[in-house]
Scaffold this motif. Structure first.
Motif, PDB file in Angstrom:
ATOM      1  N   GLY A 162       4.877  12.214  -1.486  1.00 41.09           N
ATOM      2  CA  GLY A 162       5.757  12.110  -2.646  1.00 41.09           C
ATOM      3  C   GLY A 162       5.751  10.707  -3.229  1.00 41.09           C
ATOM      4  N   LEU A 163       5.770   9.698  -2.367  1.00 44.29           N
ATOM      5  CA  LEU A 163       5.724   8.311  -2.837  1.00 44.29           C
ATOM      6  C   LEU A 163       4.395   7.999  -3.518  1.00 44.29           C
ATOM      7  CD1 LEU A 163       7.477   6.473   0.133  1.00 44.29           C
ATOM      8  CD2 LEU A 163       8.389   6.872  -2.168  1.00 44.29           C
ATOM      9  N   GLN A 164       3.299   8.538  -2.992  1.00 46.64           N
ATOM     10  CA  GLN A 164       1.997   8.332  -3.618  1.00 46.64           C
ATOM     11  C   GLN A 164       1.992   8.890  -5.038  1.00 46.64           C
ATOM     12  OE1 GLN A 164      -0.703  10.159  -0.835  1.00 46.64           O
ATOM     13  NE2 GLN A 164      -1.177   8.212   0.132  1.00 46.64           N
TER      14      GLN A 164
ATOM     15  N   SER B 270       7.725  15.369   8.187  1.00 47.78           N
ATOM     16  CA  SER B 270       8.613  14.851   7.141  1.00 47.78           C
ATOM     17  C   SER B 270       8.111  13.512   6.615  1.00 47.78           C
ATOM     18  CB  SER B 270      10.037  14.686   7.666  1.00 47.78           C
ATOM     19  OG  SER B 270      10.616  15.932   7.963  1.00 47.78           O
ATOM     20  N   LEU B 271       7.672  12.642   7.528  1.00 47.00           N
ATOM     21  CA  LEU B 271       7.150  11.340   7.102  1.00 47.00           C
ATOM     22  C   LEU B 271       5.926  11.498   6.203  1.00 47.00           C
ATOM     23  CD1 LEU B 271       7.486   9.224  10.369  1.00 47.00           C
ATOM     24  CD2 LEU B 271       8.779   8.966   8.247  1.00 47.00           C
TER      25      LEU B 271
ATOM     26  N   THR C 179      11.001  15.523  -4.915  1.00 44.68           N
ATOM     27  CA  THR C 179      11.885  15.663  -3.769  1.00 44.68           C
ATOM     28  C   THR C 179      11.137  16.304  -2.615  1.00 44.68           C
ATOM     29  OG1 THR C 179      12.703  17.791  -4.555  1.00 44.68           O
ATOM     30  CG2 THR C 179      13.982  15.854  -5.173  1.00 44.68           C
ATOM     31  N   VAL C 180      11.547  15.946  -1.411  1.00 43.45           N
ATOM     32  CA  VAL C 180      10.936  16.468  -0.200  1.00 43.45           C
ATOM     33  C   VAL C 180      12.058  16.955   0.707  1.00 43.45           C
ATOM     34  CG1 VAL C 180       9.538  15.890   1.818  1.00 43.45           C
ATOM     35  CG2 VAL C 180       9.019  14.830  -0.382  1.00 43.45           C
TER      36      VAL C 180
ATOM     37  N   VAL D  30      14.617  11.971  -2.161  1.00 46.08           N
ATOM     38  CA  VAL D  30      14.248  11.858  -3.575  1.00 46.08           C
ATOM     39  C   VAL D  30      13.326  10.651  -3.718  1.00 46.08           C
ATOM     40  CG1 VAL D  30      15.111  11.721  -5.937  1.00 46.08           C
ATOM     41  CG2 VAL D  30      16.485  12.850  -4.181  1.00 46.08           C
ATOM     42  N   CYS D  31      12.020  10.925  -3.783  1.00 45.46           N
ATOM     43  CA  CYS D  31      11.016   9.863  -3.740  1.00 45.46           C
ATOM     44  C   CYS D  31      10.993   9.018  -5.006  1.00 45.46           C
ATOM     45  CB  CYS D  31       9.638  10.467  -3.490  1.00 45.46           C
ATOM     46  SG  CYS D  31       9.536  11.300  -1.893  1.00 45.46           S
ATOM     47  N   ASP D  32      11.439   9.554  -6.138  1.00 48.54           N
ATOM     48  CA  ASP D  32      11.390   8.747  -7.356  1.00 48.54           C
ATOM     49  C   ASP D  32      12.620   7.853  -7.501  1.00 48.54           C
ATOM     50  OD1 ASP D  32      12.937  10.989  -7.786  1.00 48.54           O
ATOM     51  OD2 ASP D  32      12.184  11.386  -9.789  1.00 48.54           O
ATOM     52  N   GLN D  33      13.460   7.802  -6.483  1.00 51.55           N
ATOM     53  CA  GLN D  33      14.581   6.869  -6.476  1.00 51.55           C
ATOM     54  C   GLN D  33      14.315   5.746  -5.482  1.00 51.55           C
ATOM     55  OE1 GLN D  33      18.205   9.060  -5.851  1.00 51.55           O
ATOM     56  NE2 GLN D  33      18.099  10.020  -7.854  1.00 51.55           N
ATOM     57  N   LEU D  34      13.056   5.381  -5.367  1.00 51.76           N
ATOM     58  CA  LEU D  34      12.625   4.330  -4.464  1.00 51.76           C
ATOM     59  C   LEU D  34      13.240   3.002  -4.879  1.00 51.76           C
ATOM     60  CD1 LEU D  34      10.612   3.417  -2.225  1.00 51.76           C
ATOM     61  CD2 LEU D  34       8.986   3.024  -4.070  1.00 51.76           C
TER      62      LEU D  34
END
Length: 61
Positions: free
Chosen positions: A54-56, A47-48, A11-12, A24-28
């Motif tokens: 987080g996505l990486q 933020s970006l 999360t970020v 929540v990056c793992d809910q892509l």
């Protein structure tokens, strides 16, 4: 015997519409562009970059 570990929660903290929120990056998931009808606001560069990191991690890049 070792118990399996739960997946990490990536999360970020971000600000959206004047409120503090969590990305929540793992809910892509994929989003159909036709559902994106209006701009809400523009995210700041910090933020970006945090979401990108987080996505990486989630995508093992």
């Amino acid at each position: 015997m070792r118990q399996p570990t739960a997946p990490a929660n990536h999360t970020v903290k971000v600000s959206c519409m004047g409120k503090n929120a969590l990305a929540v990056c793992d809910q892509l998931r994929a989003v159909d562009k036709t559902r994106l009808t209006d701009w809400i606001e523009v995210m700041d560069q910090e933020s970006l970059e945090s979401i990108g990191k987080g996505l990486q991690q989630v995508l093992s890049l």
